[in-house]
Scaffold this active site. Sequence first.
Site, short mmCIF file in Angstrom:
data_model
loop_
_atom_site.label_atom_id
_atom_site.label_comp_id
_atom_site.label_asym_id
_atom_site.label_seq_id
_atom_site.Cartn_x
_atom_site.Cartn_y
_atom_site.Cartn_z
N ASP A 63 -51.10 -111.97 -11.20
CA ASP A 63 -50.66 -112.63 -9.97
C ASP A 63 -51.67 -113.68 -9.54
O ASP A 63 -52.85 -113.39 -9.37
CB ASP A 63 -50.49 -111.57 -8.87
N ASP A 94 -47.61 -120.07 -6.37
CA ASP A 94 -47.58 -118.62 -6.31
C ASP A 94 -46.73 -118.06 -7.45
O ASP A 94 -45.51 -118.22 -7.46
CB ASP A 94 -47.00 -118.19 -4.95
#
Length: 469
Positions: A348, A150
């Site tokens: 992201d 992440d």
Amino acid sequence: MTSSPFPSLVSLLIVLLALIVNANGESRSHHKVNVSSLLPRKVCSNSKDALSNVTRLRLVHRHGPCSPAVRRRRSNFEAEILARDQLHVGFLRQRIAAAELGGGGTSPASTRAAPSTKIPARSGASVSAGDYIVTVGLGTPPKAQTLFFDTGSDVTWVQCQPCTVSCYRQLDRLFDPASSATYANITCASAACADLDALDCSDGTCIYGVSYGDGSQSVGFYSSDALALTPSDVVPRFLFGCGQANEGLFGLAAGILGLGGGRPSLVTQTMKKYNGVFGYCLPASASDTGYLAFGDSGSTNPTVKYTNMLRDAKTPTFYFINLIGISVAGQQLRIQPSAFAKAGTLIDSGTVITRLPPAAYASLRSAFRGRMSRYKKAPAVSILDTCYDPTGRGEVKLPAVALLFSGDVSVNLAPEGIVYAVNESRICLAFAANDADDDVGILGNVQQRTFGVLYDVPKKKIGFAAGGC
Ligand SMILES: *[C@@H]1O[C@H](CO)[C@@H](O)[C@H](O)[C@H]1NC(C)=O
Ligand SMILES: *[C@@H]1O[C@H](CO)[C@@H](O)[C@H](O)[C@H]1NC(C)=O
Ligand SMILES: *[C@@H]1O[C@H](CO)[C@@H](O)[C@H](O)[C@H]1NC(C)=O
Ligand SMILES: *[C@@H]1O[C@H](CO)[C@@H](O)[C@H](O)[C@H]1NC(C)=O
């Protein structure tokens, strides 16, 4: 460094490959794609690993035949992924807004979660904090731990024995600190604990807490141990969370690998070893594999195009990128640059669908619809409002879509980054609009598929190389 005949040979191969790709119906204006090639196959095909000398981990999508955690897909599965994606985006916006309003030392990865985004945990449900997983070794001797990677969070954590409060079901054996010769707790007085914006202090041990906006969270002891990214690349005394209260939608992964830009992240912790350089390639579909790599690999790749990485001291976790335009079928859309500049664009790995400012999305949608008029329209799927039914077509002709970034960088998206294939009879434009002009834009993971995406944190640049995996 002495020059060798290999780089030129590699360049020649790349040129030849590019020619072959063009012969296969790719062009600046459109892609001809077989609809079934947009959907994952039943079996995993491992991508051939490029010749490289860097620390490289195999990366797979959590839902697919390459994942160690294959689960049966429910019929409304894709719509569920998209609904969760919206929760995740709401959470990111809230974190950014809170920081901009002067949230003081509020760490973006702290437990101060969005109150309105709690949804019940269900087994097999998806979390948006990560769609892609990698396997690392933790402790001495190293124990395999499968983690979501992440770029939108900093703290790495795993579920940890004795799971004082709760652990969800996972695939790997639970990490047991007692069985590692190198495990240590981090004290509250340490600099590492100060960097963390710790949640609490318990009997002198630093307590971390992270949450991800969809009800998922982990709280436990902040600790250190050896992290083997590959069997030969070991990060000693890596700081991570030993989770004692873990809740949520992580499926069967043991935790999260935090690759944000903040101090507790793996990228910052390994700054000396890897110079703040990492990269990944997200595979075309869930039945292909990609990679996550650390170290200076990209600078030698002649096809990488670099644009500026923007950072905001108020939200050090996030990497921003300067999106300035979009082109469809080779023609740049007329979108005021100010439309993008107002709130900026975050890149992201944990967001699925790219979010655009309302005016930019409207312009993209209109141009896309214009080029897709021969196909039968189909109902919206969750946040995707421009869908078609290609049943019986076999092949579809998609207009090329390129994202334009500062530094004269044009990223011509792969077909898998233009449409989201829900199933054989539903393909949708894989973009969505933000609600307001001042909502941050997000470059999501669908659009990044098949590109080698390279982050050079100290040099503040982000690179894209087509055909990365
Ligand atoms: C490849 O890695 C080895 C071991 O880390 C190192 O000694 C060698 O210099 C590297 N080669 C290149 C071309 O970077
Ligand atoms: C880490 O800290 C916790 C809480 O104080 C304690 O229960 C545990 O035994 C400690 N572990 C080690 C290896 O020191
Ligand atoms: C599309 O791909 C499928 C599976 O790979 C194949 O069976 C089919 O013949 C292809 N269709 C066309 C029109 O190329
Ligand atoms: C494809 O997905 C749509 C939207 O989720 C659904 O309505 C439709 O029934 C699905 N079609 C097939 C053939 O599964």
